[in-house]
Design a protein around this motif. Structure first.
Motif, PDB file in Angstrom:
ATOM      1  N   THR A 222      21.512  -5.329   4.368  1.00  0.00           N
ATOM      2  CA  THR A 222      22.576  -6.222   4.423  1.00  0.00           C
ATOM      3  C   THR A 222      23.550  -6.028   3.420  1.00  0.00           C
ATOM      4  OG1 THR A 222      20.844  -7.832   4.790  1.00  0.00           O
ATOM      5  CG2 THR A 222      22.835  -8.938   3.880  1.00  0.00           C
ATOM      6  N   PHE A 223      24.881  -6.122   3.950  1.00  0.00           N
ATOM      7  CA  PHE A 223      26.179  -5.693   2.944  1.00  0.00           C
ATOM      8  C   PHE A 223      26.440  -7.181   2.358  1.00  0.00           C
ATOM      9  CE2 PHE A 223      30.565  -5.756   2.097  1.00  0.00           C
ATOM     10  CZ  PHE A 223      30.735  -4.388   1.508  1.00  0.00           C
ATOM     11  N   LEU A 224      26.687  -7.286   0.850  1.00  0.00           N
ATOM     12  CA  LEU A 224      26.878  -8.289   0.227  1.00  0.00           C
ATOM     13  C   LEU A 224      28.068  -8.095  -0.723  1.00  0.00           C
ATOM     14  CD1 LEU A 224      23.276  -9.643  -0.663  1.00  0.00           C
ATOM     15  CD2 LEU A 224      24.742 -10.395   1.045  1.00  0.00           C
ATOM     16  N   GLN A 225      28.873  -9.183  -1.151  1.00  0.00           N
ATOM     17  CA  GLN A 225      29.635  -9.204  -2.323  1.00  0.00           C
ATOM     18  C   GLN A 225      29.272 -10.232  -3.008  1.00  0.00           C
ATOM     19  OE1 GLN A 225      33.325  -7.757  -0.091  1.00  0.00           O
ATOM     20  NE2 GLN A 225      33.465  -6.579  -2.159  1.00  0.00           N
ATOM     21  N   ASP A 226      28.589 -10.194  -4.272  1.00  0.00           N
ATOM     22  CA  ASP A 226      28.059 -11.424  -4.769  1.00  0.00           C
ATOM     23  C   ASP A 226      28.062 -10.875  -6.332  1.00  0.00           C
ATOM     24  OD1 ASP A 226      27.014 -13.871  -5.465  1.00  0.00           O
ATOM     25  OD2 ASP A 226      25.593 -13.708  -3.987  1.00  0.00           O
ATOM     26  N   TYR A 227      27.258 -11.799  -6.991  1.00  0.00           N
ATOM     27  CA  TYR A 227      27.104 -11.503  -8.635  1.00  0.00           C
ATOM     28  C   TYR A 227      25.639 -10.783  -8.527  1.00  0.00           C
ATOM     29  CZ  TYR A 227      31.209 -14.172  -9.490  1.00  0.00           C
ATOM     30  OH  TYR A 227      32.727 -14.551  -9.454  1.00  0.00           O
ATOM     31  N   GLY A 228      25.630 -10.012  -9.046  1.00  0.00           N
ATOM     32  CA  GLY A 228      24.286  -8.934  -9.300  1.00  0.00           C
ATOM     33  C   GLY A 228      23.146  -9.994  -9.747  1.00  0.00           C
ATOM     34  N   VAL A 229      23.440 -10.942 -10.674  1.00  0.00           N
ATOM     35  CA  VAL A 229      22.404 -11.682 -11.237  1.00  0.00           C
ATOM     36  C   VAL A 229      21.662 -12.437 -10.336  1.00  0.00           C
ATOM     37  CG1 VAL A 229      23.974 -13.328 -12.327  1.00  0.00           C
ATOM     38  CG2 VAL A 229      21.648 -12.888 -13.422  1.00  0.00           C
TER      39      VAL A 229
ATOM     40  N   THR B 212      29.525  -5.091  -5.349  1.00  0.00           N
ATOM     41  CA  THR B 212      29.291  -4.747  -3.773  1.00  0.00           C
ATOM     42  C   THR B 212      27.868  -4.396  -3.542  1.00  0.00           C
ATOM     43  OG1 THR B 212      31.528  -4.268  -3.498  1.00  0.00           O
ATOM     44  CG2 THR B 212      29.857  -3.496  -1.834  1.00  0.00           C
ATOM     45  N   MET B 213      26.834  -4.721  -2.814  1.00  0.00           N
ATOM     46  CA  MET B 213      25.563  -4.595  -2.847  1.00  0.00           C
ATOM     47  C   MET B 213      25.103  -4.434  -1.357  1.00  0.00           C
ATOM     48  SD  MET B 213      24.176  -7.237  -5.533  1.00  0.00           S
ATOM     49  CE  MET B 213      25.191  -8.452  -5.157  1.00  0.00           C
ATOM     50  N   VAL B 214      24.036  -3.439  -1.308  1.00  0.00           N
ATOM     51  CA  VAL B 214      23.361  -3.504  -0.060  1.00  0.00           C
ATOM     52  C   VAL B 214      21.594  -3.599  -0.372  1.00  0.00           C
ATOM     53  CG1 VAL B 214      22.717  -1.934   1.768  1.00  0.00           C
ATOM     54  CG2 VAL B 214      24.879  -1.474   0.783  1.00  0.00           C
ATOM     55  N   VAL B 215      21.103  -4.685   0.329  1.00  0.00           N
ATOM     56  CA  VAL B 215      19.890  -5.444   0.138  1.00  0.00           C
ATOM     57  C   VAL B 215      19.060  -4.748   1.165  1.00  0.00           C
ATOM     58  CG1 VAL B 215      18.566  -7.218  -0.472  1.00  0.00           C
ATOM     59  CG2 VAL B 215      20.819  -6.890  -1.576  1.00  0.00           C
ATOM     60  N   LEU B 216      17.869  -4.324   0.979  1.00  0.00           N
ATOM     61  CA  LEU B 216      16.723  -4.007   2.051  1.00  0.00           C
ATOM     62  C   LEU B 216      15.671  -4.585   1.347  1.00  0.00           C
ATOM     63  CD1 LEU B 216      18.434  -1.009   1.587  1.00  0.00           C
ATOM     64  CD2 LEU B 216      16.999  -0.492   3.770  1.00  0.00           C
ATOM     65  N   THR B 217      14.873  -5.370   2.390  1.00  0.00           N
ATOM     66  CA  THR B 217      13.366  -5.670   1.971  1.00  0.00           C
ATOM     67  C   THR B 217      12.513  -5.356   2.911  1.00  0.00           C
ATOM     68  OG1 THR B 217      13.836  -7.679   3.534  1.00  0.00           O
ATOM     69  CG2 THR B 217      14.685  -8.122   1.125  1.00  0.00           C
TER      70      THR B 217
END
Length: 201
Positions: A143-150, A65-70
Motif C-alpha cells: 500500500t502506497f501512502l503519504q502520511d505522518y510516519g508516527v 512517503t511510505m509503502v506498508v505490507l502486512t
C-alpha cells in the motif's frame, strides 16, 4: 536484576540473528532490483513498552512517503518502508532512468516504482523468516501512502495493544555505497510471530 538483563540480552540476540538473516536476503533482492546500487543493514532490534515506541523511533513531524505490507492471520506483522520526499523521488527516477520529477503530485509510475520496491523487499524478508520458522506467510499487496510516519506506526501498534504490553521492533538502514540514505524499514511482528522468531534460533 543482572539475571533479567542477561535474559533480555539473550532474547534480543536471538531476534538479531533471525532478523539479520532476513535483512541480508532483502539486501540481496534490493541490490538486484537497483542494479547493485542499494544495500541494507540491520540497525537495531529492541523490545519496548508500547507507549515508548514512537518516542524511541523518532520519525519526525514531516510528511513521509511510505509503502506498508502486512501479514494477517493467526501469526502476523507489519512492515513499514519510509522515504522522505527527495529520496523517494530519486529512487523512482533511478529505477525508470528518468529525471527526478518536481511535480507536486506523484505519478502512477512513481507510486508503482516504490510499491514494487516494497513488494520485493517484503517478499524477500518474509520468505527468509518463513524458512527460518518453518511456516508460510502471505503478505498483503503493498500500500502506497503519504502520511505522518508516527501515525502509521501507531496504527500498526494499536493492533497489538490488546495482546501485549510491549513490542518487538527492528529498524533497518539503507546504504548507497557507503552513504546512508534517509530510508527506513520498521518491522513490527505480532506476539505470536515474536514467539516463533524466538524459537527459531
Amino acid at each position: 536484576m543482572n539475571m533479567i538483563t542477561s535474559t533480555n540480552d539473550q532474547k534480543l540476540q536471538m531476534f538479531q540473528e533471525v532478523l539479520g538473516a532476513a535483512t541480508e536476503e532483502a539486501s540481496q533482492a534490493m541490490s538486484v532490483w537497483t542494479g547493485g546500487k542499494i544495500s541494507l543493514t540491520l540497525d537495531c532490534v529492541r523490545e519496548l513498552p508500547l507507549e515508548m515506541v514512537t518516542q524511541e523511533f523518532d520519525l519526525g513531524m514531516d510528511l513521509l512517503t511510505m509503502v506498508v505490507l502486512t501479514i494477517e492471520g493467526e501469526t502476523g506483522g507489519t512492515m513499514i518502508l519510509t522515504f522522505d520526499e527527495e529520496n523517494g523521488r530519486r529512487l523512482a527516477a533511478t529505477l525508470f532512468k528518468q529525471e527526478v520529477s518536481t511535480d507536486p503530485q506523484w505519478s502512477e509510475l512513481e507510486q508503482s516504482a516504490l510499491s514494487e520496491t516494497g513488494n520485493i523487499l517484503g517478499c524477500a524478508y518474509f520468505n527468509a523468516i518463513a524458512r527460518l520458522v518453518d511456516c508460510e506467510f502471505v503478505p498483503s499487496p503493498p500500500t502506497f501512502l503519504q502520511d505522518y510516519g508516527v501515525c502509521v506506526l501507531q496504527q500498526a501498534l494499536m493492533q497489538q495493544a490488546h495482546e501485549t504490553t510491549d513490542v518487538l521492533i527492528c529498524q533497518t538502514t539503507f546504504l548507497q555505497d557507503t552513504e546512508k540514505l534517509n530510508w527506513n524499514i520498521l518491522f513490527v511482528p505480532d506476539p505470536k510471530m515474536r514467539e516463533m522468531l524466538r524459537s527459531a534460533t
